[in-house]
Design a protein around this motif. Structure first.
Motif, short mmCIF file in Angstrom:
data_model
loop_
_atom_site.label_atom_id
_atom_site.label_comp_id
_atom_site.label_asym_id
_atom_site.label_seq_id
_atom_site.Cartn_x
_atom_site.Cartn_y
_atom_site.Cartn_z
N GLU A 245 111.43 31.60 -47.54
CA GLU A 245 110.37 30.75 -46.97
C GLU A 245 110.35 29.38 -47.63
OE1 GLU A 245 107.05 34.05 -45.55
OE2 GLU A 245 107.02 33.35 -47.63
N SER A 246 110.75 29.31 -48.92
CA SER A 246 110.80 28.02 -49.61
C SER A 246 111.96 27.16 -49.14
CB SER A 246 110.91 28.24 -51.13
OG SER A 246 109.75 28.83 -51.67
N GLN A 247 113.04 27.82 -48.75
CA GLN A 247 114.23 27.08 -48.35
C GLN A 247 114.24 26.71 -46.86
OE1 GLN A 247 116.32 25.91 -50.51
NE2 GLN A 247 115.48 27.02 -52.27
N TYR A 248 113.47 27.44 -46.07
CA TYR A 248 113.39 27.17 -44.63
C TYR A 248 111.91 27.09 -44.22
CZ TYR A 248 118.29 28.68 -44.60
OH TYR A 248 119.64 28.80 -44.86
N LEU A 272 120.13 29.40 -41.37
CA LEU A 272 119.12 30.45 -41.32
C LEU A 272 119.69 31.77 -40.79
CD1 LEU A 272 116.23 31.44 -41.68
CD2 LEU A 272 115.69 30.47 -39.44
N GLU A 273 120.45 31.70 -39.72
CA GLU A 273 121.02 32.93 -39.15
C GLU A 273 121.90 33.65 -40.18
OE1 GLU A 273 120.83 34.67 -36.43
OE2 GLU A 273 119.95 33.42 -34.86
N LEU A 276 119.73 35.23 -42.90
CA LEU A 276 119.06 36.47 -42.46
C LEU A 276 120.04 37.64 -42.40
CD1 LEU A 276 116.75 34.97 -39.71
CD2 LEU A 276 116.03 36.00 -41.88
N LYS A 277 121.26 37.38 -41.97
CA LYS A 277 122.26 38.44 -41.95
C LYS A 277 122.60 38.90 -43.37
CE LYS A 277 124.40 37.06 -37.57
NZ LYS A 277 125.59 36.47 -36.91
N SER A 278 122.65 37.95 -44.30
CA SER A 278 122.99 38.28 -45.69
C SER A 278 121.92 39.18 -46.32
CB SER A 278 123.14 37.00 -46.52
OG SER A 278 124.19 36.20 -46.03
N ILE A 279 120.67 39.04 -45.87
CA ILE A 279 119.58 39.85 -46.40
C ILE A 279 119.45 41.17 -45.65
CG2 ILE A 279 117.08 39.96 -46.76
CD1 ILE A 279 117.15 36.88 -47.03
N THR A 293 108.56 32.04 -37.10
CA THR A 293 108.28 33.36 -37.69
C THR A 293 109.52 34.24 -37.61
OG1 THR A 293 105.94 33.24 -37.05
CG2 THR A 293 106.83 35.42 -37.57
N ILE A 294 109.81 34.90 -38.73
CA ILE A 294 110.90 35.87 -38.78
C ILE A 294 110.28 37.25 -38.86
CG2 ILE A 294 112.97 36.62 -40.00
CD1 ILE A 294 113.10 33.75 -38.97
#
Length: 299
Positions: A245-248, A272-273, A276-279, A293-294
Motif C-alpha cells: 500500500e505504501s508503494q502503490y 502492480l500486477e 500481486l503475483k509475487s505475493i 482496491t485489491i
C-alpha cells in the motif's frame, strides 16, 4: 520552489505575491509565526501612556513638542520591528527542516555535511540544519537508507529506537509494528528499550510486533528498495501488504485471509500486477483489482 527562509523574509517585508502568500500559509511554522506577529503588534498599545511619560520628562513644559512625540513613536515602532525580527530569527533557527514522501514516491536528500539520505515511500525525516555541525540528529518515520559522512556522532531517532554511527552506510525501517536496522558498511550502534548492540556489515537487528527476529546476514551492498524491489524474510503477511500500500496507491482488502502467515520473497515496486503475483502465488491466494482496491481471497 522558493525556500522557507526567503518566504519568511518577504513576509516580513510585506512583499509576498498572492501565490507566495498561499505557499507561505502552508508552512508548518505559519500558525506560530502568525501568533508571534499578532502578539508583537500589541506593542503599539502603550502609545498613549508613552505620551504621558514623555510629557513628564519635559521638566515643566506644558505641551509635548511634536517632533519629540514623532521621535518617540518612531523608537517604539523600531523596537517592535527589532523584537519581531529577533523572535522570528530565533524561531527559524530552532525549527526543524522536514521532508516527506507520499505513496509511491522516493526522495534523495543531501544533508549539510554532505551525508545523503534516500527516503522510501510514505516516509519522513526532520532535522535542524542550523545546528547540524554540532548536533547530527535526524528523526525518521518510515524507511531510509543513509550514507553518513565521517564526523561527530550521527543519530537516527525513531519511536522504536536510536541508531548511532560516525560514518557508514545503513538502512533503517520504522513502520507500525516493525523496527529494522541493517548495516552495509562500517559499524552501527542500535538502542532499543534496554537493548544495546553493535552491527557489522551484513548484520541486522529486527523487531516485529515487539519481538526480536533472527535474520541471516545480508551480503548485498544496498537495500533492494533502492532499485525498485521490496524484499522480506519471514515477515507476517500484514506487513507485506502494508508495504504494498505504501508503494502503490491502493488499499488491500484481506478479509478472510490469515495475515499472520509468514512471507519470504520480494515484490516489484514498479509493476502492480507483477507485485500481486509475487505475493499471491507462493501463498495460494487469488486477487482482483477494483479501482484502487485489491481484493485478496483464498483459492
Amino acid at each position: 520552489m522558493m525556500k522557507k527562509e526567503e518566504l519568511i523574509k518577504k513576509w516580513l517585508d510585506h512583499d509576498l505575491s498572492s501565490e507566495e502568500q498561499r505557499v507561505f500559509e502552508q508552512l508548518d511554522e505559519f500558525e506560530q509565526l502568525k501568533k508571534i506577529d499578532n502578539g508583537l503588534k500589541s506593542i503599539d498599545a502603550p502609545e498613549f501612556n508613552a505620551k504621558d511619560e514623555f510629557s513628564k520628562l519635559q521638566l515643566g513644559e506644558k505641551h509635548v513638542k511634536p517632533n519629540g512625540m514623532k521621535l518617540l513613536n518612531s523608537v517604539i515602532r523600531i523596537a517592535a520591528v527589532v523584537v519581531l525580527g529577533v523572535s522570528i530569527f530565533y524561531y527559524v533557527i530552532n525549527s526543524d527542516t522536514k521532508i516527506l514522501t507520499e505513496i509511491a514516491q522516493q526522495s534523495s536528500i543531501v544533508l549539510p555535511d554532505n551525508s545523503t539520505v534516500k527516503l522510501n515511500a510514505s516516509s519522513s525525516i526532520s532535522y535542524n540544519k542550523w545546528f547540524w555541525d554540532s548536533n547530527r540528529d535526524i528523526s525518521l518515520e518510515g524507511e531510509a537508507f543513509f550514507k553518513v559522512a565521517k564526523g561527530k556522532k550521527f543519530n537516527v531517532i525513531t519511536e522504536d529506537g536510536i541508531v548511532s554511527v560516525l560514518g557508514t552506510e545503513f538502512n533503517v525501517k520504522q513502520r507500525d509494528g516493525i523496527f529494522d536496522v541493517t548495516c552495509f558498511e562500517g559499524k552501527v550502534a542500535v538502542e532499543h528499550n534496554n537493548t544495546s548492540l553493535t552491527l557489522s556489515p551484513g548484520m541486522s537487528f529486527t523487531i516485529i510486533d515487539g519481538k526480536q527476529v533472527a535474520k541471516k546476514n545480508d551480503t548485498s551492498r544496498q537495500p533492494t528498495w533502492l532499485w525498485g524491489e521490496s524484499q522480506f524474510s519471514s515477515v507476517p503477511l500484514k506487513y507485506v501488504l502494508m508495504e504494498l500500500e505504501s508503494q502503490y496507491n491502493v488499499e488491500v482488502d484481506h478479509q478472510g485471509i490469515d495475515t499472520s502467515r509468514l512471507f519470504s520473497g520480494s515484490f516489484s515496486n514498479k509493476n502492480l500486477e507483477l507485485a500481486l503475483k509475487s505475493i499471491s502465488i507462493p501463498l495460494n491466494l487469488n486477487y482482483e483489482i477494483k479501482g484502487n482496491t485489491i481484493i485478496l481471497a483464498r483459492e
